[in-house]
Every structure is written in C-alpha cells, then in structure tokens.
Design an enzyme around this catalytic site. Structure first.
Site, PDB file in Angstrom:
ATOM      1  N   GLY A 276      -9.407   2.556  -6.864  1.00 16.58           N
ATOM      2  CA  GLY A 276      -9.187   3.971  -7.127  1.00 16.58           C
ATOM      3  C   GLY A 276     -10.064   4.871  -6.280  1.00 16.58           C
ATOM      4  O   GLY A 276     -10.905   4.402  -5.502  1.00 16.58           O
ATOM      5  N   SER A 277      -9.890   6.168  -6.451  1.00 15.28           N
ATOM      6  CA  SER A 277     -10.575   7.135  -5.593  1.00 15.28           C
ATOM      7  C   SER A 277     -12.092   7.098  -5.757  1.00 15.28           C
ATOM      8  O   SER A 277     -12.832   7.218  -4.772  1.00 15.28           O
ATOM      9  CB  SER A 277     -10.058   8.552  -5.878  1.00 15.28           C
TER      10      SER A 277
ATOM     11  N   GLY B  43      -3.716   3.752 -10.722  1.00 12.09           N
ATOM     12  CA  GLY B  43      -3.413   3.184  -9.409  1.00 12.09           C
ATOM     13  C   GLY B  43      -2.624   1.895  -9.469  1.00 12.09           C
ATOM     14  O   GLY B  43      -2.447   1.219  -8.451  1.00 12.09           O
TER      15      GLY B  43
ATOM     16  N   GLU C 211      -7.627  -5.545 -12.669  1.00  7.71           N
ATOM     17  CA  GLU C 211      -8.869  -4.914 -13.125  1.00  7.71           C
ATOM     18  C   GLU C 211      -9.325  -5.525 -14.448  1.00  7.71           C
ATOM     19  O   GLU C 211     -10.508  -5.816 -14.639  1.00  7.71           O
ATOM     20  CB  GLU C 211      -8.652  -3.406 -13.285  1.00  7.71           C
TER      21      GLU C 211
END
Length: 218
Positions: free
Chosen positions: A29-30, A97, A103
């Site tokens: 992710g960002s 995402g 994850e």
C-alpha cells in the site's frame, strides 16, 4: 504536515523496531511504499524481507533487498503494514489494495505486527471504509447474497484480480461493532478466501503520523 509527510514519518519511525540480521515482513500500500524506501537505507543490516504482494516484491527487489518465499522462513520477528481503518483496540480493515489474503498470512507468521498509518485512518468504529472480501470467482454471486443477509451492500470490484487469481467484493454500510465475530462469520461463508477484517490477529503496535508528530501506541 501533509498526509504523505505523516505516512513517511510513521514509516521512518517503524525502522526503530527492525533488528539487525532479521527477515522483515513487508505489507502493501501507499504507506508501506514509504516504509520500503526507508528500509532501503538499512538493507545491508537486515537479512531480507518477506512480501505480501507482487507489487511490494518488485519495489523491494528494485532497492536491492532480497525477498524470501514465506515457506522458506520459520519465523518473522516483525511485520510492517498499513491499514485502511484502525481502532484503539488495534482491530483493522485492510485490503484496499486487494492484497488482504497474503497480508493476513504474513501477519499470522509474525511475532509482532506494526501498523503504520496517518491519523485519518484511526476510527472509533470500523466500517466507514468498505470491507474487502476475497472470493473464489465462481462463488461471487452466492457470497454476495450471503453478505446482504449480514446487512452489507457488496459491490464487485471490476477489473481487479488478486495475486491469488480471485475477485474482490467491497462491502459497504457495515457498522462493525464486533470485528472478531464478523471476521469469523464472513470467513465461514463457502467461497470466501478471507476478508479484510484484521481483528483475530490485530496490530500489536500502531505508529501514527499526525500534524502534531508521531505517536506510538501499544
């Protein structure tokens, strides 16, 4: 600080939890992208990383960080990842995402889960952000009907295929008062791979970036 500056500050702070010669679990992710940039500054001090997505794997390798298959790793001391929402009880919604299953697997292996986020992600009750559910493609319609029975409004995330070859249903309008119970309930639906509630295995430490600086919550 801007939102990106908060994310970057949290990512840099998370380096303090990384010990030398360890393999680091890395999310997606960002915010994690900032962490990968920061981790590159100490790449010669760590043994390598385990990644939760193809995207993060590419970024790690681009920085010269060795990426291990999780099956070859017995234990991870630390897993660092972001969140779409997180409560003070350390329960999260993740998976914006579409990497939620990997994850969740890496988080399960790790001794310590460190969530890095900006303060916009901290909420009192989960559910304003739609809950992602990874689904076997042939079960999409059936699972959607079952999610409606739970009070949600599932929407097929068109054009998205997960790294595992599955599809995503984003479930809107859930007020998640008992995250552990709902996580279990949704995962029991036939055809669901997993859902984006991280409550049964939540974060151990939250590193939160805000305009006032960094908070470390345990």
């Amino acid at each position: 600080m801007t939102q990106d500056e908060m994310k970057n500050a949290a990512a840099i702070k998370a380096l303090e939890f990384i010990e030398n010669d360890t393999i680091v679990g890395v999310g997606t992710g960002s915010t994690v992208n900032f962490f990968i940039e920061a981790l590159a500054s100490m790449k010669d001090k760590i043994a390598g990383a385990v990644s939760s997505s193809e995207e993060s794997t590419k970024r790690l390798k681009a920085h010269g960080i060795e990426v291990f298959d999780l099956n070859s790793v017995d234990v991870l001391d630390v897993y660092v990842d972001g969140a779409d929402e997180i409560t003070r009880h350390m329960s999260m919604i993740k998976g914006g995402g579409a990497a939620l299953t990997r994850e969740k697997i890496v988080a399960a292996v790790a001794k310590k889960f460190i969530c890095i986020a900006d303060d916009s992600k901290q909420v009192k009750v989960l559910g304003n952000f739609p809950l992602p559910v990874e689904v076997i493609p042939m079960a999409r319609s059936y699972v959607a009907r079952e999610l409606v029975k739970l009070g949600g409004d599932p929407v097929y995330r068109q054009g998205v295929t997960t790294d595992n070859g599955n599809v995503i249903l984003d479930v809107y309008n859930l007020e998640i008062l008992d995250p552990k119970a709902l996580e279990t309930q949704i995962n029991a639906i036939v055809g669901v791979v997993t859902n984006g509630l991280f409550a049964l295995r939540g974060a151990d430490i939250l590193v939160l970036g805000s305009k006032d600086g960094i908070q470390v919550i345990q």
